[in-house]
Design a protein around this motif. Structure first.
Motif, mmCIF file in Angstrom:
data_model
loop_
_atom_site.group_PDB
_atom_site.id
_atom_site.type_symbol
_atom_site.label_atom_id
_atom_site.label_comp_id
_atom_site.label_asym_id
_atom_site.label_seq_id
_atom_site.Cartn_x
_atom_site.Cartn_y
_atom_site.Cartn_z
ATOM 1 N N HIS A 1 19.624 39.745 41.999
ATOM 2 C CA HIS A 1 19.608 38.927 40.788
ATOM 3 C C HIS A 1 20.460 39.546 39.677
ATOM 4 N N LYS A 2 20.338 40.855 39.502
ATOM 5 C CA LYS A 2 21.094 41.494 38.426
ATOM 6 C C LYS A 2 22.582 41.538 38.750
ATOM 7 N N ASN A 3 22.921 41.766 40.012
ATOM 8 C CA ASN A 3 24.343 41.746 40.394
ATOM 9 C C ASN A 3 24.950 40.362 40.178
ATOM 10 N N ARG A 4 24.160 39.324 40.411
ATOM 11 C CA ARG A 4 24.652 37.968 40.141
ATOM 12 C C ARG A 4 24.904 37.784 38.642
ATOM 13 N N ALA A 5 23.995 38.310 37.836
ATOM 14 C CA ALA A 5 24.179 38.205 36.382
ATOM 15 C C ALA A 5 25.435 38.953 35.941
ATOM 16 N N ILE A 6 25.635 40.138 36.511
ATOM 17 C CA ILE A 6 26.822 40.938 36.183
ATOM 18 C C ILE A 6 28.091 40.198 36.589
ATOM 19 N N ALA A 7 28.091 39.643 37.807
ATOM 20 C CA ALA A 7 29.278 38.942 38.304
ATOM 21 C C ALA A 7 29.586 37.710 37.455
ATOM 22 N N ASN A 8 28.562 36.963 37.088
ATOM 23 C CA ASN A 8 28.783 35.776 36.270
ATOM 24 C C ASN A 8 29.254 36.135 34.869
ATOM 25 N N GLU B 1 28.523 43.599 28.520
ATOM 26 C CA GLU B 1 28.739 42.500 27.583
ATOM 27 C C GLU B 1 29.377 43.007 26.296
ATOM 28 N N HIS B 2 28.913 44.145 25.810
ATOM 29 C CA HIS B 2 29.457 44.711 24.583
ATOM 30 C C HIS B 2 30.943 45.035 24.730
ATOM 31 N N GLU B 3 31.336 45.446 25.941
ATOM 32 C CA GLU B 3 32.722 45.838 26.181
ATOM 33 C C GLU B 3 33.532 44.715 26.831
ATOM 34 N N GLU B 4 33.074 43.498 26.620
ATOM 35 C CA GLU B 4 33.809 42.276 26.970
ATOM 36 C C GLU B 4 34.193 42.199 28.442
ATOM 37 N N GLY B 5 33.237 42.556 29.290
ATOM 38 C CA GLY B 5 33.395 42.327 30.723
ATOM 39 C C GLY B 5 34.250 43.323 31.469
ATOM 40 N N ILE B 6 34.645 44.422 30.818
ATOM 41 C CA ILE B 6 35.436 45.455 31.502
ATOM 42 C C ILE B 6 34.510 46.613 31.865
ATOM 43 N N PRO B 7 34.237 46.829 33.141
ATOM 44 C CA PRO B 7 33.332 47.900 33.554
ATOM 45 C C PRO B 7 33.891 49.272 33.202
ATOM 46 N N ARG B 8 33.012 50.210 32.920
ATOM 47 C CA ARG B 8 33.435 51.556 32.544
ATOM 48 C C ARG B 8 34.194 52.265 33.666
ATOM 49 N N ASN B 9 33.748 52.073 34.914
ATOM 50 C CA ASN B 9 34.399 52.740 36.037
ATOM 51 C C ASN B 9 34.129 51.967 37.320
ATOM 52 N N PRO B 10 34.844 52.265 38.395
ATOM 53 C CA PRO B 10 34.713 51.473 39.631
ATOM 54 C C PRO B 10 33.503 51.816 40.480
ATOM 55 N N PHE B 11 32.682 52.794 40.058
ATOM 56 C CA PHE B 11 31.547 53.200 40.875
ATOM 57 C C PHE B 11 30.211 52.642 40.403
ATOM 58 N N ILE B 12 30.159 52.125 39.163
ATOM 59 C CA ILE B 12 28.981 51.355 38.792
ATOM 60 C C ILE B 12 29.107 49.977 39.441
ATOM 61 N N PHE C 1 23.493 52.325 36.999
ATOM 62 C CA PHE C 1 24.597 51.699 37.736
ATOM 63 C C PHE C 1 24.603 50.177 37.652
ATOM 64 N N ASN C 2 23.482 49.560 37.267
ATOM 65 C CA ASN C 2 23.437 48.097 37.181
ATOM 66 C C ASN C 2 23.154 47.639 35.751
ATOM 67 N N TYR C 3 23.593 48.411 34.776
ATOM 68 C CA TYR C 3 23.332 48.132 33.370
ATOM 69 C C TYR C 3 24.178 46.955 32.912
ATOM 70 N N LEU C 4 23.566 46.063 32.139
ATOM 71 C CA LEU C 4 24.231 44.812 31.762
ATOM 72 C C LEU C 4 24.713 44.802 30.306
ATOM 73 N N SER C 5 23.943 45.388 29.410
ATOM 74 C CA SER C 5 24.252 45.291 27.976
ATOM 75 C C SER C 5 25.598 45.907 27.636
#
Length: 307
Positions: free
Chosen positions: A165-172, A105-116, A98-102
């Motif tokens: 920390h990881k959520n901050r990285a995701i948000a940025n 980035e590969h999909e240009e900042g568009i999350p796969r779904n609203p629950f991750i 649920f907090n995967y970052l790679s």
């Protein structure tokens, strides 16, 4: 759904069947306030569209709703801007934690779904356009539906923010792609506070009841979601609600469900009822071990499944 025995009898049997599964998981170790929760707790509640309620164990003990709040945040966002939500968030299972970052980035900042987490942060950003405190908006929405006054556990909120920390990285990362438009730290803070909403099994079953009643809440006698939107929310729960274990969870339980790392689980039986369960020990995917078994036994004992 074919109800072969009374719900009270079903709950009593489940309480016995889940006992051997205690000790098979761990509380959420990465959030200090959740790591110390007594793991030997179990509650379960059923709320039917006819207004009947059945409960057992610790069904009236408050716990941290965590990612279950994502369901209600998404409902608010869809009610506010409709399908525009899907220009920023996808509808596909992620196949990753649920907090995967790679992948993000590969999909240009568009999350796969609203629950991750990335998707939930995007939804929080949307809600910031409509409320200065989206966490309070989600809390009050859940409270209204659950016919209860809900609170945000400040200690849990602080604990989450200190380790986000990881959520901050995701948000940025999403900010750099333009998926979120507000200050990344403000989005993360609102999201962490939203996750710290506390709820009981009974309140959670009530709050999710419109998803079983085609968008109508029998408790407050009000239409919450259009029927079309209700079907879509249930579809997302079935395909994305338990992260990267969603396939095996659907195989075992067969109901639209949402998990949270506080140990809660909520499952929808369309046109019949909502079942909420809480047991703090988690599997490696972040889903309650005992809770998943409880829902599996419930599905078997009542012969209910959408599959």
């Amino acid at each position: 759904m074919k109800q072969v025995v009374s719900f009270d009898d079903v709950l009593a049997e489940i309480a016995v069947l889940v006992r051997p599964h205690f000790g098979k998981g761990r509380t959420a170790q990465y959030i200090p306030q959740l790591a110390g929760v007594n793991p030997n707790q179990f509650g379960m509640a059923i709320c039917t569209i006819k207004g009947e309620e059945h409960a057992i164990g610790d069904a009236d003990v408050s716990f941290s709703a965590q990612s279950i709040t994502k369901l209600f945040a998404l409902g608010l966002a869809l009610n506010s801007i409709g399908d525009e939500v899907w220009t920023r968030v996808g509808k596909e299972p992620s196949g990753t934690p649920f907090n995967y970052l790679s992948q993000l980035e590969h999909e240009e900042g568009i999350p796969r779904n609203p629950f991750i987490n990335a998707g939930a942060l995007a939804v929080t950003d949307i809600l910031l356009n409509h409320a200065a405190e989206p966490d309070a908006l989600v809390r009050d929405f859940m409270g209204m539906l659950g016919v209860a006054h809900l609170a945000i556990d400040e200690d849990v909120a602080v604990s989450e923010l200190e380790t986000a920390h990881k959520n901050r990285a995701i948000a940025n990362l999403m900010r750099s792609f333009g998926t979120i438009t507000h200050d990344a730290e403000a989005v993360v803070e609102a999201y962490c506070r939203q996750c710290a909403v506390t709820v009981t099994c009974r309140q959670l079953a009530r709050a999710a009841l419109p998803l079983a009643a085609r968008g109508f809440s029998p408790l407050i006698e009000e239409t919450i979601f259009p029927e079309r939107l209700t079907r879509r929310l249930n579809a997302l729960l079935l395909t994305c609600g338990t992260y990267d274990s969603v396939g095996s969870f659907a195989y075992r339980v067969g109901l639209p469900s949402k998990s949270g790392v506080g140990g809660g689980l909520v499952a929808v039986i369309p046109d019949h009822a909502v079942v909420a369960v809480w047991a703090p020990e988690l599997d490696r995917f972040g889903t309650s071990v005992v809770g998943a078994y409880a829902l599996e036994y419930f599905s078997q004992l009542t012969n209910c499944s959408v599959l």
